[in-house]
Scaffold this motif. Structure first.
Motif, short mmCIF file in Angstrom:
data_model
loop_
_atom_site.label_atom_id
_atom_site.label_comp_id
_atom_site.label_asym_id
_atom_site.label_seq_id
_atom_site.Cartn_x
_atom_site.Cartn_y
_atom_site.Cartn_z
N UNK A 151 0.71 -1.19 -0.02
CA UNK A 151 0.02 -0.06 -0.05
C UNK A 151 0.88 1.14 -0.01
N UNK A 152 1.99 1.32 0.59
CA UNK A 152 2.92 2.33 0.61
C UNK A 152 3.35 2.81 -0.75
N UNK B 276 3.43 5.76 6.91
CA UNK B 276 2.69 6.60 5.75
C UNK B 276 2.92 8.02 6.14
N UNK B 277 3.42 8.07 7.50
CA UNK B 277 3.75 9.47 8.01
C UNK B 277 5.17 9.80 6.98
N UNK B 278 6.18 9.01 6.88
CA UNK B 278 7.39 9.16 6.46
C UNK B 278 7.16 9.49 4.95
N UNK B 279 6.26 8.48 4.32
CA UNK B 279 5.91 8.80 2.92
C UNK B 279 5.21 10.17 2.69
N UNK C 59 6.36 13.27 -0.04
CA UNK C 59 5.76 13.23 -1.57
C UNK C 59 4.44 14.14 -1.48
N UNK C 60 3.98 14.33 -0.21
CA UNK C 60 2.65 15.09 0.02
C UNK C 60 2.74 16.57 0.47
N UNK D 206 11.41 12.98 9.16
CA UNK D 206 12.34 12.16 8.63
C UNK D 206 12.12 12.13 7.17
N UNK D 207 10.90 11.77 6.67
CA UNK D 207 10.85 11.56 5.15
C UNK D 207 10.98 12.79 4.43
#
Length: 325
Positions: A112-113, A164-167, A171-172, A195-196
């Motif tokens: 999913x990530x 999902x927070x790092x992702x 990108x968000x 961190x992301x």
């Protein structure tokens, strides 16, 4: 300074059920009107309909579910709302539960990530006017939105856990949380976002939006304890495996599997903010102190138990208290 916004606390079946909440945003200090995924009246159509009725306000989708639409359509729909309202939009996306993915797609996302990364990257590129050439493995297409001068559309990710927070940090534009205690945001999610962002070489962090369920103690609401309100507004979330995992990480004792026990922990950790007005304001300030940029007042439980008038009354009182100079 932290912004305060309003979540549409019902799933409307007629447009006029939503208009008072758009009016509340228009005539108060609220920054934006939000709606989560709805399976009766589609949220993009609701916001466009409100614009046609004369209620043009900034909007947010928190969150719509990725299995329901291709990234190209997601970008097109979000920009259409920006064009119809003439106001900025936050288009938030999330993968949904594995069961939902399987029901819609035939099988859950294996990664999913990775799917979320591809999805958000494609939507952001399309909204930026790029010709997007997605090469999979989950999405393979080539497309570009027809040029149009529209208000800004920010792309958000629904975030519950560190991965999902790092992702999102990578990108968000926006991080969107739901039912997350302020201490968990401060100590777990926001460091993972940072961190992301550092890993991606970003010079600024995504904005953080927290959907916070709330409701005031009031005359005529006998038996409406914070625990009962928490259940009324979030029973499905508090029984879903991915939410139980998040709440367990946040310090809620979910070991019994009993909804009442989970609700008690949700209240104790501040994930549901209840009590009198002073107590509610104090609970909301904890989110400000945790580093949240926008707090979305979610009065779904009050609306469900006591109706639209009580929900609007709570929202008006809270907004006045938290946005007064």
């Amino acid at each position: 300074m932290t912004d305060y916004s309003v979540l549409l606390p019902c799933v409307p079946r007629r447009l006029e059920q939503a208009l008072p909440f758009a009016g509340l945003v228009r005539w108060t200090g609220a920054a934006r009107l939000w709606q989560g995924q709805a399976m009766v009246m589609e949220p993009h159509q609701t916001f466009t309909g409100m614009a046609g009725a004369g209620f043009r306000v900034p909007t947010g989708f928190g969150v719509t579910l990725m299995p329901l639409r291709h990234p190209y359509e997601a970008a097109l729909q979000a920009r259409s709302v920006a064009l119809a309202t003439g106001e900025p939009v936050i288009a938030g996306f999330g993968p949904g539960s594995p069961a939902f993915q399987a029901n819609i797609l035939g099988a859950p996302y294996a990664r999913p990530l990775q799917v979320a990364r591809e999805y958000v990257t494609a939507v952001r590129g399309l909204l930026d006017g790029e010709t997007v050439e997605a090469t999979g493995p989950h999405y393979t297409f080539r497309g570009q939105l027809a040029p149009a001068a529209a208000p800004r559309v920010d792309v958000g990710l629904g975030v519950l856990r560190p991965g999902m927070a790092r992702l999102a940090g990578e990108v968000a534009d926006v991080v969107i949380t739901w039912l997350t205690p302020p201490s968990y945001l401060r100590d777990v999610l926001l460091p993972a976002v940072a961190e992301g962002a550092a890993r991606a070489g970003r010079t600024s962090l995504p904005r953080v939006v927290a959907m916070v369920p709330t409701g005031l103690e009031a005359d005529g609401r006998e038996g409406a304890s914070p625990e009962r309100l928490a259940v009324a507004g979030n029973a499905a979330h508090m029984q879903a495996p991915h939410y139980l995992d998040m709440l367990g990480r946040a310090g809620v004792d979910v070991s019994s599997g009993q909804l009442a026990d989970v609700a008690r922990g949700v209240v104790e950790t501040g994930a549901f903010v209840g009590g009198d007005l002073a107590q509610v304001v104090k609970g909301l300030r904890a989110y400000e102190e945790a580093g949240v940029d926008e707090i979305v007042l979610n009065t779904t439980a009050v609306h469900k138990l006591f109706g639209s008038r009580d929900s609007l009354s709570d929202l008006s009182s809270i907004l006045q208290a938290v946005t007064a100079p």
